[in-house]
Design a protein around this motif. Structure first.
Motif, PDB file in Angstrom:
ATOM      1  N   ASP A 180      -4.116   5.261   6.305  1.00  0.00           N
ATOM      2  CA  ASP A 180      -3.842   3.849   6.564  1.00  0.00           C
ATOM      3  C   ASP A 180      -5.151   3.073   6.633  1.00  0.00           C
ATOM      4  OD1 ASP A 180      -1.075   4.224   6.648  1.00  0.00           O
ATOM      5  OD2 ASP A 180      -1.231   5.004   8.676  1.00  0.00           O
ATOM      6  N   ASP A 235      -3.845   4.221  -1.543  1.00  0.00           N
ATOM      7  CA  ASP A 235      -4.294   4.441  -0.174  1.00  0.00           C
ATOM      8  C   ASP A 235      -5.762   4.873  -0.113  1.00  0.00           C
ATOM      9  OD1 ASP A 235      -1.974   3.849   1.366  1.00  0.00           O
ATOM     10  OD2 ASP A 235      -1.055   5.716   0.719  1.00  0.00           O
ATOM     11  N   GLU A 267       2.502   6.771  -2.754  1.00  0.00           N
ATOM     12  CA  GLU A 267       3.821   7.295  -3.147  1.00  0.00           C
ATOM     13  C   GLU A 267       4.633   6.270  -3.947  1.00  0.00           C
ATOM     14  OE1 GLU A 267       2.924   5.924  -0.371  1.00  0.00           O
ATOM     15  OE2 GLU A 267       4.526   5.611   1.095  1.00  0.00           O
ATOM     16  N   THR A 281       0.829  -1.199   0.000  1.00  0.00           N
ATOM     17  CA  THR A 281       0.000   0.000   0.000  1.00  0.00           C
ATOM     18  C   THR A 281       0.860   1.244   0.000  1.00  0.00           C
ATOM     19  OG1 THR A 281      -0.107   0.314   2.383  1.00  0.00           O
ATOM     20  CG2 THR A 281      -1.667  -1.250   1.427  1.00  0.00           C
ATOM     21  N   GLY A 282       0.399   2.250  -0.689  1.00  0.00           N
ATOM     22  CA  GLY A 282       1.065   3.550  -0.657  1.00  0.00           C
ATOM     23  C   GLY A 282       0.892   4.282  -1.973  1.00  0.00           C
ATOM     24  N   GLY A 284       0.408   1.008   5.614  1.00  0.00           N
ATOM     25  CA  GLY A 284      -1.009   1.249   5.863  1.00  0.00           C
ATOM     26  C   GLY A 284      -1.568   0.639   7.134  1.00  0.00           C
TER      27      GLY A 284
END
Ligand code: AMP
Ligand code: MG
Length: 416
Positions: A268, A237, A197, A194-195, A261
């Motif tokens: 998160d 996210d 970025e 997850t992310g 997350g």
């Protein structure tokens, strides 16, 4: 090593000691009951699901350990030269005739010892002269003979259930005649990262972005444990994407592992998604790195949520995920053994959390093994995981002075 015995960071939320967390995790691991039969060459790295018992003696018959001459010790003249007629020739793969008194058999390595012979003289100690051979070397009964069953006795268990099969075990199984082995089904593991970025390597990096390194660390770690991987890659996210990914990753898998997350930030969503789909415990473990660990179930599929931090992913895998997967497959031992080495570093600041520091072994001036630490133990420094060969365990509230004994876990043991 000195312990100050205090708990400076008396937390409002109780931090779970490492052993307690690991044991709780292992207790909840559901064993994979399905087994399959695989050929020897495919069995490398698999976890054996049966005891391999030999039905034969290995070697099956006494045989020569040398190229030379099989003789009867009773024919040897104790002082001076012994002269014997060479009456037969036994290459490996053939069986000789009984050896008569006063005769010798030309014999080659691995060939069965003919009945009556009780020693082999190596060819370098013999003069050959037509049908005759002579030697003056002293002879002891049984010399250069490999006894039947010297390696393995019929009925003996040679590989125990729960063993992760290495090249040595494949050879050993073959040596007792086995061509197929019963192994545990590979664990099936769903993973995602997850992310918002995150970017795949190979793509240009935009402002505020970083490459998804955890995906490749985790793939490699899971492959080396023999897992089948369902890799969903990067997941944004949002709760929606996280829910969808969790559903996909948990379908027909034994375990889902995610990175990132799982903190309490508003970006998160793993926690919320898991609470909708299944059950989740957030564990705060008294270790560094990798304090938070999310554990739960989606139906029968276990869930382990690692923090996003790449060092925490690696350390968390070593300390929790690998033992958990080993437990599911019935592999023994589940936990890696530490060994004690000397500290080649000072650790002046005790912490209330147990630290697992990236380290590697060196030789001290006197030849003893010592552990040195990567200069930065920051959890943001992934270089440390590549530089290191293992982890040094620094107990809670403890400082270390160079020369003190410390416990060292080799990655090799943690991860294989
Ligand atoms: P998080 O646990 O999501 O708050 O992430 C903690 C830190 O790890 C942040 O600095 C993230 O950018 C970084 N991070 C999260 N996922 C990954 C990943 N897959 N690869 C590299 N770094 C990551
Ligand atoms: Mg994140």
């Amino acid at each position: 090593m000195t312990s100050c015995g205090c708990d400076s960071a008396t937390p409002e939320v109780r931090l779970i000691p490492y052993e307690e967390a690991l044991q709780a995790l292992l207790d909840r691991a559901k064993p994979i009951r399905q087994q399959e039969t695989v050929g020897l060459t495919e069995a490398l790295g698999r976890v054996l699901a049966e005891d391999i018992r030999s039905s034969i003696d290995v070697p099956p018959a006494a045989n020569s350990a040398m190229d030379g001459y099989a003789i009867r010790c009773a024919d040897v003249r104790p002082d001076g030269e012994t002269r014997l007629r060479v009456t037969q020739r036994i290459p490996a793969g053939e069986v000789g005739e009984p050896l008569e008194a006063g005769s010798a058999a030309r014999i080659f390595t691995g060939a069965p010892i003919p009945p009556g012979a009780d020693a082999v003289i190596m060819q370098e100690q013999v003069c050959r002269d037509g049908d005759w051979m002579r030697f003056s070397a002293s002879v002891t009964p049984g010399q250069n003979i490999r006894a039947a069953g010297e390696d393995i006795r019929a009925g003996q268990t040679v590989i125990a259930s729960g063993t992760r099969l290495r090249a040595q075990e494949l050879g050993l199984a073959a040596s007792v005649g086995r061509d197929r082995l019963q192994v545990c089904r590979r664990p099936r593991v769903g993973i995602f990262f997850t992310g918002d970025e995150l970017v795949e390597p190979g793509q240009p990096l935009g402002d505020g972005q970083i490459y998804d390194s955890n995906r490749y660390t985790l793939n490699g770690l899971l492959q080396s444990l023999g897992c089948e991987i369902v890799d969903l890659g990067i997941v944004g996210d949002t709760l929606g994407q996280t829910l969808e990914a969790l559903q996909k990753a948990s379908a027909r898998t034994d375990l889902v592992i995610t990175s990132g997350g799982v903190s309490v930030g508003e970006e998160d969503h793993v926690r919320a998604a898991l609470e909708q789909l299944g059950e989740l415990d957030m564990w705060r473990i008294r270790i560094k790195p990798g304090k938070p660990l999310a554990f739960g179930f989606i139906g029968d599929t276990a869930f382990l949520g690692l923090p996003g931090n790449p060092v925490s992913v690696f350390a968390g895998f070593c300390l929790f995920v690998a033992p958990f997967i080993k437990q599911m497959t019935g592999m023994q031992p589940t936990r890696a053994e530490a060994f004690t080495v000397r500290a080649a570093f000072d650790w002046p600041r005790p912490d209330s959390r147990r630290e697992f520091a990236r380290a590697r072994l060196i030789r001290a001036a006197d030849g003893a093994l010592a552990a040195e630490l990567y200069p930065s133990q920051s959890s943001g420094v992934l270089m440390s995981t590549s530089w290191a060969d293992g982890l040094v365990e620094i107990p809670e509230n403890t400082s270390v002075t160079a020369g003190d004994p410390v416990r060292y876990y080799a990655f090799r043991d943690l991860l294989a």
